[in-house]
Write a protein that holds these residues in place. Sequence first.
Motif, mmCIF file in Angstrom:
data_model
loop_
_atom_site.group_PDB
_atom_site.id
_atom_site.type_symbol
_atom_site.label_atom_id
_atom_site.label_comp_id
_atom_site.label_asym_id
_atom_site.label_seq_id
_atom_site.Cartn_x
_atom_site.Cartn_y
_atom_site.Cartn_z
ATOM 1 N N ASN A 95 1.499 -1.319 -0.305
ATOM 2 C CA ASN A 95 -0.513 0.000 0.531
ATOM 3 C C ASN A 95 0.817 1.255 0.263
ATOM 4 N N THR A 96 0.625 2.247 -0.559
ATOM 5 C CA THR A 96 0.861 3.559 -0.337
ATOM 6 C C THR A 96 -0.422 4.340 0.575
ATOM 7 N N VAL A 97 1.047 5.778 1.109
ATOM 8 C CA VAL A 97 -0.144 6.859 1.820
ATOM 9 C C VAL A 97 0.527 8.433 1.054
ATOM 10 N N ARG A 98 -0.943 9.244 1.947
ATOM 11 C CA ARG A 98 -0.926 10.186 1.068
ATOM 12 C C ARG A 98 -1.927 11.403 2.299
ATOM 13 N N VAL A 99 -1.057 12.162 2.334
ATOM 14 C CA VAL A 99 -1.527 13.164 3.299
ATOM 15 C C VAL A 99 -3.141 13.974 2.683
ATOM 16 N N ALA A 100 -4.196 13.862 3.088
ATOM 17 C CA ALA A 100 -5.455 14.162 2.198
ATOM 18 C C ALA A 100 -5.575 15.700 2.750
ATOM 19 N N PRO A 101 -6.216 16.520 1.734
ATOM 20 C CA PRO A 101 -5.858 16.289 0.274
ATOM 21 C C PRO A 101 -5.465 16.682 -0.651
ATOM 22 N N VAL A 102 -5.860 15.261 -1.631
ATOM 23 C CA VAL A 102 -4.934 14.921 -2.437
ATOM 24 C C VAL A 102 -5.471 15.398 -3.788
ATOM 25 N N SER A 103 -5.156 15.573 -4.855
ATOM 26 C CA SER A 103 -5.211 16.477 -6.110
ATOM 27 C C SER A 103 -5.291 15.101 -7.126
ATOM 28 N N GLU A 104 -5.856 15.367 -8.483
ATOM 29 C CA GLU A 104 -6.004 14.457 -9.394
ATOM 30 C C GLU A 104 -4.150 13.695 -9.607
ATOM 31 N N PRO A 105 -3.192 14.505 -9.789
ATOM 32 C CA PRO A 105 -2.117 14.119 -9.593
ATOM 33 C C PRO A 105 -1.574 13.192 -8.629
ATOM 34 N N GLU A 106 -1.887 13.593 -7.739
ATOM 35 C CA GLU A 106 -1.594 12.881 -6.594
ATOM 36 C C GLU A 106 -1.974 11.356 -6.047
ATOM 37 N N ALA A 107 -3.513 11.208 -6.761
ATOM 38 C CA ALA A 107 -4.665 10.628 -6.529
ATOM 39 C C ALA A 107 -4.103 8.993 -8.074
ATOM 40 N N ARG A 108 -3.191 9.839 -9.044
ATOM 41 C CA ARG A 108 -3.166 8.915 -9.941
ATOM 42 C C ARG A 108 -1.638 8.052 -9.008
ATOM 43 N N GLU A 109 -0.621 8.811 -9.078
ATOM 44 C CA GLU A 109 0.787 8.621 -7.841
ATOM 45 C C GLU A 109 0.701 7.389 -7.938
ATOM 46 N N ARG B 206 -1.508 -10.864 -17.261
ATOM 47 C CA ARG B 206 -1.932 -12.367 -16.885
ATOM 48 C C ARG B 206 -2.933 -11.715 -18.184
ATOM 49 N N GLY B 207 -3.595 -11.396 -19.502
ATOM 50 C CA GLY B 207 -4.461 -11.172 -19.998
ATOM 51 C C GLY B 207 -5.686 -10.835 -19.089
ATOM 52 N N ARG B 208 -5.854 -10.347 -17.936
ATOM 53 C CA ARG B 208 -6.825 -9.637 -17.652
ATOM 54 C C ARG B 208 -7.458 -8.127 -18.776
ATOM 55 N N ASP B 209 -8.149 -8.094 -18.514
ATOM 56 C CA ASP B 209 -8.438 -6.909 -19.025
ATOM 57 C C ASP B 209 -8.132 -5.606 -17.726
ATOM 58 N N PRO B 210 -7.868 -4.615 -18.158
ATOM 59 C CA PRO B 210 -7.463 -3.314 -17.351
ATOM 60 C C PRO B 210 -8.179 -2.945 -16.660
ATOM 61 N N VAL B 211 -8.086 -2.694 -15.227
ATOM 62 C CA VAL B 211 -9.235 -1.737 -14.318
ATOM 63 C C VAL B 211 -9.738 -0.377 -14.937
ATOM 64 N N ASP B 212 -10.542 -0.009 -14.301
ATOM 65 C CA ASP B 212 -10.787 1.909 -14.647
ATOM 66 C C ASP B 212 -10.403 2.283 -14.432
ATOM 67 N N GLU B 213 -8.598 2.851 -14.335
ATOM 68 C CA GLU B 213 -7.929 3.782 -13.284
ATOM 69 C C GLU B 213 -8.892 5.110 -12.894
ATOM 70 N N ASP B 214 -9.720 5.239 -13.952
ATOM 71 C CA ASP B 214 -9.739 6.844 -13.735
ATOM 72 C C ASP B 214 -11.046 7.340 -13.125
ATOM 73 N N VAL C 261 -10.475 8.216 -5.171
ATOM 74 C CA VAL C 261 -9.453 8.362 -4.190
ATOM 75 C C VAL C 261 -9.842 9.439 -3.545
ATOM 76 N N GLN C 262 -10.383 10.662 -5.047
ATOM 77 C CA GLN C 262 -10.252 12.565 -4.423
ATOM 78 C C GLN C 262 -11.670 11.781 -4.569
ATOM 79 N N ARG C 263 -12.896 11.846 -3.768
ATOM 80 C CA ARG C 263 -13.872 12.043 -3.294
ATOM 81 C C ARG C 263 -13.541 11.105 -2.170
#
Length: 231
Positions: A150-164, A179-187, A193-195
């Motif tokens: 896992n990874t930790v950030r101080v809230a509030p996080v910006s969009e780039p921080e959330a993506r990071e 392994r051939g799985r479909d990628p998850v909806d990263e957006d 995370v932002q909400r």
Amino acid sequence: RERAREVLESAARRNTNRLGVEAMELLDAYGIPTPRGGVVSSPSEAQDLAEEIGDEVVMKIVSPDILHKSDIGGVEVGVPPDEVRDTYEDLVVRARNYQQDATVLGVQVQEMVDLDSGTETILGMNRDPQFGPLLLFGLGGIFVEVLEDNTVRVAPVSEPEAREMLDDIDSAPLLRGARGRDPVDEDALVETVQRLSQLVTDFPAIVELDINPLVATPDGVQAVDLRLTID
Ligand code: ADP
Ligand code: MG
């Protein structure tokens, strides 16, 4: 925000500082997707809700005294409609066996989420006296304790921080479709995370919160379980 306030106030009225899936509306109020369902307080209500959902359901005991529901047999996955009533009774019995005087608020009846096409992640918050609200994102479900990825950030996080945060974890390739799985909806994950960041920023009374699992699929995310502490 008003709806979220009402959820927290009703908890305060019940004189409890530990909330679980009965507070899912808190997430709805902040636009974090949750599976269809609700908390009912009798076998026949459970039956009605399951019929409304119209398929196999997941049923979970709802009690502030039970932190890890599956540890005590408090989660039944894939319950067919004709077993909903009996399962309600079973779940309550198991709660009583675990703790005779446990407060049972009812049973949650929830739509099934497709875990095969999804990845169980965890999204949480812990309020640190020095740094404030710390958001945690990582691999969830049964892997949480084993892998501690896992990874930790101080809230509030910006969009780039959330993506990071998504990039940060060792299991990032899993989210991208290893392994051939479909990628998850990263957006959708970044948005969530932002909400959550916004929610814990708006409500300092929330001292701790865990969405585990937050299931990420190619079509979006679903917050399947919730636990929080308010002061
Ligand atoms: P707890 O963490 O208190 O044991 P959860 O609600 O997280 O309870 O349920 C435990 C596990 O059951 C989840 O990690 C998930 O694997 C599975 N599960 C729970 N709800 C659903 C659902 N709606 N659809 C599919 N699987 C579910
Ligand atoms: Mg859980």
